[in-house]
Design a protein around this motif. Sequence first.
Motif, PDB file in Angstrom:
ATOM      1  N   PHE A 177      37.337  49.944 -13.925  1.00 18.41           N
ATOM      2  CA  PHE A 177      38.083  51.076 -13.381  1.00 18.41           C
ATOM      3  C   PHE A 177      39.426  50.585 -12.869  1.00 18.41           C
ATOM      4  O   PHE A 177      39.506  49.524 -12.250  1.00 18.41           O
ATOM      5  CB  PHE A 177      37.301  51.732 -12.241  1.00 18.41           C
ATOM      6  CG  PHE A 177      36.013  52.336 -12.692  1.00 18.41           C
ATOM      7  CD1 PHE A 177      35.980  53.604 -13.248  1.00 18.41           C
ATOM      8  CD2 PHE A 177      34.823  51.634 -12.568  1.00 18.41           C
ATOM      9  CE1 PHE A 177      34.786  54.165 -13.675  1.00 18.41           C
ATOM     10  CE2 PHE A 177      33.629  52.184 -12.988  1.00 18.41           C
ATOM     11  CZ  PHE A 177      33.612  53.452 -13.545  1.00 18.41           C
ATOM     12  N   TYR A 178      40.487  51.391 -13.105  1.00 21.02           N
ATOM     13  CA  TYR A 178      41.842  50.997 -12.739  1.00 21.02           C
ATOM     14  C   TYR A 178      42.474  51.981 -11.755  1.00 21.02           C
ATOM     15  O   TYR A 178      42.309  53.191 -11.884  1.00 21.02           O
ATOM     16  CB  TYR A 178      42.733  50.927 -13.989  1.00 21.02           C
ATOM     17  CG  TYR A 178      42.341  49.830 -14.926  1.00 21.02           C
ATOM     18  CD1 TYR A 178      42.795  48.527 -14.721  1.00 21.02           C
ATOM     19  CD2 TYR A 178      41.502  50.080 -16.006  1.00 21.02           C
ATOM     20  CE1 TYR A 178      42.430  47.503 -15.585  1.00 21.02           C
ATOM     21  CE2 TYR A 178      41.130  49.062 -16.867  1.00 21.02           C
ATOM     22  CZ  TYR A 178      41.596  47.785 -16.651  1.00 21.02           C
ATOM     23  OH  TYR A 178      41.220  46.771 -17.491  1.00 21.02           O
ATOM     24  N   HIS A 187      41.991  46.964  -9.802  1.00 23.23           N
ATOM     25  CA  HIS A 187      40.902  47.306 -10.710  1.00 23.23           C
ATOM     26  C   HIS A 187      39.591  46.740 -10.149  1.00 23.23           C
ATOM     27  O   HIS A 187      39.599  45.862  -9.290  1.00 23.23           O
ATOM     28  CB  HIS A 187      41.155  46.770 -12.122  1.00 23.23           C
ATOM     29  CG  HIS A 187      41.030  45.286 -12.245  1.00 23.23           C
ATOM     30  ND1 HIS A 187      42.023  44.408 -11.863  1.00 23.23           N
ATOM     31  CD2 HIS A 187      40.005  44.521 -12.689  1.00 23.23           C
ATOM     32  CE1 HIS A 187      41.623  43.174 -12.077  1.00 23.23           C
ATOM     33  NE2 HIS A 187      40.396  43.202 -12.580  1.00 23.23           N
ATOM     34  N   LYS A 215      35.379  45.855 -11.613  1.00 20.31           N
ATOM     35  CA  LYS A 215      34.468  45.779 -12.755  1.00 20.31           C
ATOM     36  C   LYS A 215      33.028  45.946 -12.283  1.00 20.31           C
ATOM     37  O   LYS A 215      32.656  45.442 -11.232  1.00 20.31           O
ATOM     38  CB  LYS A 215      34.587  44.418 -13.453  1.00 20.31           C
ATOM     39  CG  LYS A 215      35.925  44.161 -14.083  1.00 20.31           C
ATOM     40  CD  LYS A 215      35.929  42.814 -14.786  1.00 20.31           C
ATOM     41  CE  LYS A 215      37.294  42.552 -15.423  1.00 20.31           C
ATOM     42  NZ  LYS A 215      37.275  41.317 -16.228  1.00 20.31           N
ATOM     43  N   HIS A 236      39.559  54.267 -16.868  1.00 22.40           N
ATOM     44  CA  HIS A 236      38.547  53.228 -17.065  1.00 22.40           C
ATOM     45  C   HIS A 236      38.462  52.851 -18.534  1.00 22.40           C
ATOM     46  O   HIS A 236      38.925  53.574 -19.415  1.00 22.40           O
ATOM     47  CB  HIS A 236      37.183  53.700 -16.556  1.00 22.40           C
ATOM     48  CG  HIS A 236      36.691  54.949 -17.209  1.00 22.40           C
ATOM     49  ND1 HIS A 236      37.212  56.194 -16.935  1.00 22.40           N
ATOM     50  CD2 HIS A 236      35.721  55.143 -18.138  1.00 22.40           C
ATOM     51  CE1 HIS A 236      36.582  57.104 -17.662  1.00 22.40           C
ATOM     52  NE2 HIS A 236      35.686  56.493 -18.408  1.00 22.40           N
ATOM     53  N   ILE A 251      32.176  47.766 -17.481  1.00 20.46           N
ATOM     54  CA  ILE A 251      33.028  48.945 -17.337  1.00 20.46           C
ATOM     55  C   ILE A 251      34.043  48.596 -16.254  1.00 20.46           C
ATOM     56  O   ILE A 251      33.694  48.007 -15.228  1.00 20.46           O
ATOM     57  CB  ILE A 251      32.232  50.225 -17.015  1.00 20.46           C
ATOM     58  CG1 ILE A 251      33.167  51.448 -17.001  1.00 20.46           C
ATOM     59  CG2 ILE A 251      31.437  50.089 -15.728  1.00 20.46           C
ATOM     60  CD1 ILE A 251      32.439  52.788 -16.993  1.00 20.46           C
TER      61      ILE A 251
END
Length: 194
Positions: free
Chosen positions: A126-127, A150, A152, A169, A124
């Motif tokens: 996330f940004y 980002h 991970k 995400h 997964i």
Amino acid sequence: MIIERWWPTPIWTDNVHFDTSKVASKCLRLREEGFPNREFSNVGGWQSRDINLDAHEEFHIIRDIIKQKTKDVCASISETFVCRLGNIWVNINDRDCRNDIHRHPGSTISGTIYLQTDENCGNIVFYNVDSPMKHYTFLPGEKCNFFYDHVKYRPKNGMIIFFPSWLSHEVEPSGSDIPRISMSFNLTQRYEGL
């Protein structure tokens, strides 16, 4: 020097020990039995419609875990912050299946609990897409999460992750021959006395 952090973006994780295989088997049965599904962010794979956890004995442990961990997350925000489970659904991603970048509008905090994973099932991600930081230059390789655009997380069985619902995400394509199974959920902020 005083440092104040005004716009941090928290991501909470924990590892919970329970029989993930029992819950994963129930998720697979729902798909096999034709439980209603939807397409939201999933590219391939299967995503159920919202589930009533009380209606399925195998999901009672998930209900209890989310309830307890939600209290922990809320307490880390403030003494008066309270959230309740809004909705929850099953995600099953087979090989090459993924979830496009998305957010969870209409909720406050979102999360996922992982039931069946391996090291190739896809992370997964996330940004920090809305940050003006992307318009400025920093030295490459700086080892400080302040500068990352980002992050991970590699899923593991029993891992639960919470994040602000506005955080963009995605889930990377699975490279595994076993289905990646998780349950995702949304929490909504509640005000005591309402």
